[in-house]
Design a protein around this motif. Structure first.
Motif, mmCIF file in Angstrom:
data_model
loop_
_atom_site.group_PDB
_atom_site.id
_atom_site.type_symbol
_atom_site.label_atom_id
_atom_site.label_comp_id
_atom_site.label_asym_id
_atom_site.label_seq_id
_atom_site.Cartn_x
_atom_site.Cartn_y
_atom_site.Cartn_z
ATOM 1 N N MET A 136 0.820 -1.176 0.000
ATOM 2 C CA MET A 136 0.000 0.000 0.000
ATOM 3 C C MET A 136 0.878 1.259 0.000
ATOM 4 S SD MET A 136 -3.161 0.810 0.155
ATOM 5 C CE MET A 136 -4.318 1.967 0.712
ATOM 6 N N LEU A 137 1.908 1.249 0.865
ATOM 7 C CA LEU A 137 2.790 2.412 0.929
ATOM 8 C C LEU A 137 3.595 2.584 -0.348
ATOM 9 C CD1 LEU A 137 4.091 2.189 4.599
ATOM 10 C CD2 LEU A 137 2.435 3.785 3.664
ATOM 11 N N LEU A 138 4.029 1.456 -0.934
ATOM 12 C CA LEU A 138 4.781 1.537 -2.186
ATOM 13 C C LEU A 138 3.898 2.103 -3.295
ATOM 14 C CD1 LEU A 138 7.431 0.924 -3.653
ATOM 15 C CD2 LEU A 138 6.503 -1.309 -4.175
ATOM 16 N N THR A 139 2.663 1.697 -3.338
ATOM 17 C CA THR A 139 1.724 2.213 -4.333
ATOM 18 C C THR A 139 1.502 3.705 -4.143
ATOM 19 O OG1 THR A 139 0.620 0.076 -4.382
ATOM 20 C CG2 THR A 139 -0.592 1.937 -5.278
ATOM 21 N N ALA A 140 1.276 4.108 -2.907
ATOM 22 C CA ALA A 140 1.052 5.525 -2.627
ATOM 23 C C ALA A 140 2.304 6.350 -2.935
ATOM 24 C CB ALA A 140 0.642 5.722 -1.172
ATOM 25 N N GLY A 141 3.469 5.830 -2.563
ATOM 26 C CA GLY A 141 4.717 6.548 -2.830
ATOM 27 C C GLY A 141 5.003 6.678 -4.310
ATOM 28 N N SER A 142 4.790 5.603 -5.059
ATOM 29 C CA SER A 142 5.018 5.657 -6.505
ATOM 30 C C SER A 142 4.041 6.613 -7.182
ATOM 31 C CB SER A 142 4.881 4.256 -7.116
ATOM 32 O OG SER A 142 5.906 3.422 -6.659
ATOM 33 N N ALA A 143 2.808 6.589 -6.764
ATOM 34 C CA ALA A 143 1.809 7.487 -7.350
ATOM 35 C C ALA A 143 2.106 8.944 -6.993
ATOM 36 C CB ALA A 143 0.414 7.099 -6.872
ATOM 37 N N ALA A 144 2.543 9.184 -5.759
ATOM 38 C CA ALA A 144 2.846 10.554 -5.331
ATOM 39 C C ALA A 144 4.022 11.146 -6.095
ATOM 40 C CB ALA A 144 3.128 10.587 -3.836
ATOM 41 N N HIS A 145 4.981 10.306 -6.434
ATOM 42 C CA HIS A 145 6.161 10.775 -7.171
ATOM 43 C C HIS A 145 5.991 10.678 -8.684
ATOM 44 C CE1 HIS A 145 8.874 11.563 -3.861
ATOM 45 N NE2 HIS A 145 8.366 10.495 -3.259
ATOM 46 N N GLY A 146 4.856 10.181 -9.137
ATOM 47 C CA GLY A 146 4.604 10.068 -10.563
ATOM 48 C C GLY A 146 5.430 8.981 -11.229
ATOM 49 N N ASP A 147 5.864 7.989 -10.461
ATOM 50 C CA ASP A 147 6.665 6.876 -10.998
ATOM 51 C C ASP A 147 5.729 5.779 -11.487
ATOM 52 O OD1 ASP A 147 8.643 5.111 -11.669
ATOM 53 O OD2 ASP A 147 9.214 4.635 -9.598
#
Length: 107
Positions: A1-12
């Motif tokens: 969940m955190l990896l998904t949120a982090g990737s989405a927040a950084h546009g990765d």
């Protein structure tokens, strides 16, 4: 969940897609192993969750993780057979999965 949120927040989006594909592939393979070889649900969950982080792993890390997983699994199988086990003897995949994921993530 955190990896998904982090990737989405950084546009990765590429990393997010690769992480999702890795999780789906790992989960599908071990789900098949659970269905046909009797692998437990803990192993299946560990594979699916561990696969989320493999979208950012290097090729060298993945190869080393695969080799380590294979060596540990074969060693467990040989030891089980040497202790008067047969082909139906079960052994945990969790330790081999954990070592593989840690190696892939750190290299």
């Amino acid at each position: 969940m955190l990896l998904t949120a982090g990737s989405a927040a950084h546009g990765d989006w590429r990393g997010l897609l690769l992480s999702g594909l890795a999780a789906a592939a790992a989960g599908a393979v071990l789900l098949l192993c659970w269905r046909f070889a009797g692998t437990g649900f803990g192993d299946v969950r560990m594979a699916a969750l561990g696969g989320l982080g493999l979208g950012h792993a290097t090729h060298q890390g993945l190869w080393l993780a695969f080799v380590a997983f294979t060596v540990i699994t074969v060693t467990q199988a040989v030891i089980s057979l040497m202790r008067s086990g047969d082909r139906q003897t079960t052994f945990p995949y969790g330790p081999a999965l954990a070592v593989g994921f840690l190696l892939a993530a750190t290299l």
